[in-house]
Design an enzyme around this catalytic site. Structure first.
Site, mmCIF file in Angstrom:
data_model
loop_
_atom_site.group_PDB
_atom_site.id
_atom_site.type_symbol
_atom_site.label_atom_id
_atom_site.label_comp_id
_atom_site.label_asym_id
_atom_site.label_seq_id
_atom_site.Cartn_x
_atom_site.Cartn_y
_atom_site.Cartn_z
ATOM 1 N N VAL A 1 0.842 -1.202 0.000
ATOM 2 C CA VAL A 1 0.000 0.000 0.000
ATOM 3 C C VAL A 1 0.880 1.256 0.000
ATOM 4 C CG1 VAL A 1 -1.759 1.298 1.284
ATOM 5 C CG2 VAL A 1 -1.889 -1.195 1.167
ATOM 6 N N CYS A 2 2.033 1.172 0.633
ATOM 7 C CA CYS A 2 2.908 2.342 0.819
ATOM 8 C C CYS A 2 3.219 3.102 -0.470
ATOM 9 C CB CYS A 2 4.205 1.932 1.514
ATOM 10 S SG CYS A 2 3.942 1.204 3.148
ATOM 11 N N PRO A 3 3.627 2.424 -1.565
ATOM 12 C CA PRO A 3 3.954 3.220 -2.753
ATOM 13 C C PRO A 3 2.763 3.982 -3.314
ATOM 14 C CG PRO A 3 4.063 0.870 -3.251
ATOM 15 C CD PRO A 3 3.907 1.010 -1.766
#
Length: 198
Positions: A48-50
């Site tokens: 999810v981070c990117p």
């Protein structure tokens, strides 16, 4: 809870937008004219981070035009941040994002902002910090739930409206909408005109 309190200042290494490393990056010395958005993600090279990082990066100019710098933090080292920036988006990287990526390798920043999860990684915290280092808004999401950069822009607009006009911003308020006077008469007038839209 940090809302209404001073944001904990910190000094840590950071990979800057131009890929240089500032070994002594300080939050208090990197506020914009009106403040900063400080956001945390769990770990580089994850899932999810990117999506969140790219979303915030695409709006960096929008935040800067409003006087707010965007600053990101994770528990990874500056070397890992640099490697992730130099990994193409189509291979799971984030590309050349333009905001500073702080290396919280001691986890002290995550701990100070109360986002450290199981002494391992940061939860998805985001903090709206004003020009006086006061935390005005905070959101912390669990690991599988991505944040909305446009909602943070809305909160920036709300804070700027309050600071300029002294009016509070009711539910769902957007830039250009009427604010509300923080009085019994003010809320009555606002609800009379707007309750159907809420």
């Amino acid at each position: 809870m940090l809302v209404t309190k001073l944001a904990p200042d910190f000094k840590a290494p950071a990979v800057l937008g131009n890929n240089e490393v500032d070994e002594h990056f300080e939050l208090s010395k990197n506020l914009g004219k009106n403040g900063a958005i400080l956001f945390f993600w769990p770990k580089d090279f994850t899932f999810v981070c990117p999506t969140e990082i790219i979303a915030f990066d695409k709006r960096v100019k929008d935040f800067q035009e409003k006087g707010f710098n965007v600053i990101g933090v994770s528990i990874d080292s500056e070397q890992v941040h640099f490697a992730w920036k130099n990994t193409p988006v189509e291979k799971g990287g984030i590309g050349q994002v333009t905001f500073p990526m702080v290396a919280d390798i001691t986890k002290s920043i995550s701990r100070d902002y109360d986002v450290l999860f199981e002494e391992a990684i940061a939860l998805r915290g985001a903090f709206l910090i004003d020009k006086n280092m006061k935390v005005r808004h905070a959101v912390i999401n669990d690991l599988p739930l991505g944040r909305n950069a446009d909602e943070m822009l809305r909160m920036v607009d709300a804070l700027l409206h309050f600071e300029e006009h002294g009016e509070v911003c009711p539910a769902g308020w957007r830039k250009g909408d009427k604010g509300m006077k923080a009085t019994h008469q003010g809320v009555a007038e606002y609800l009379k005109e707007n309750s159907i839209k809420l």
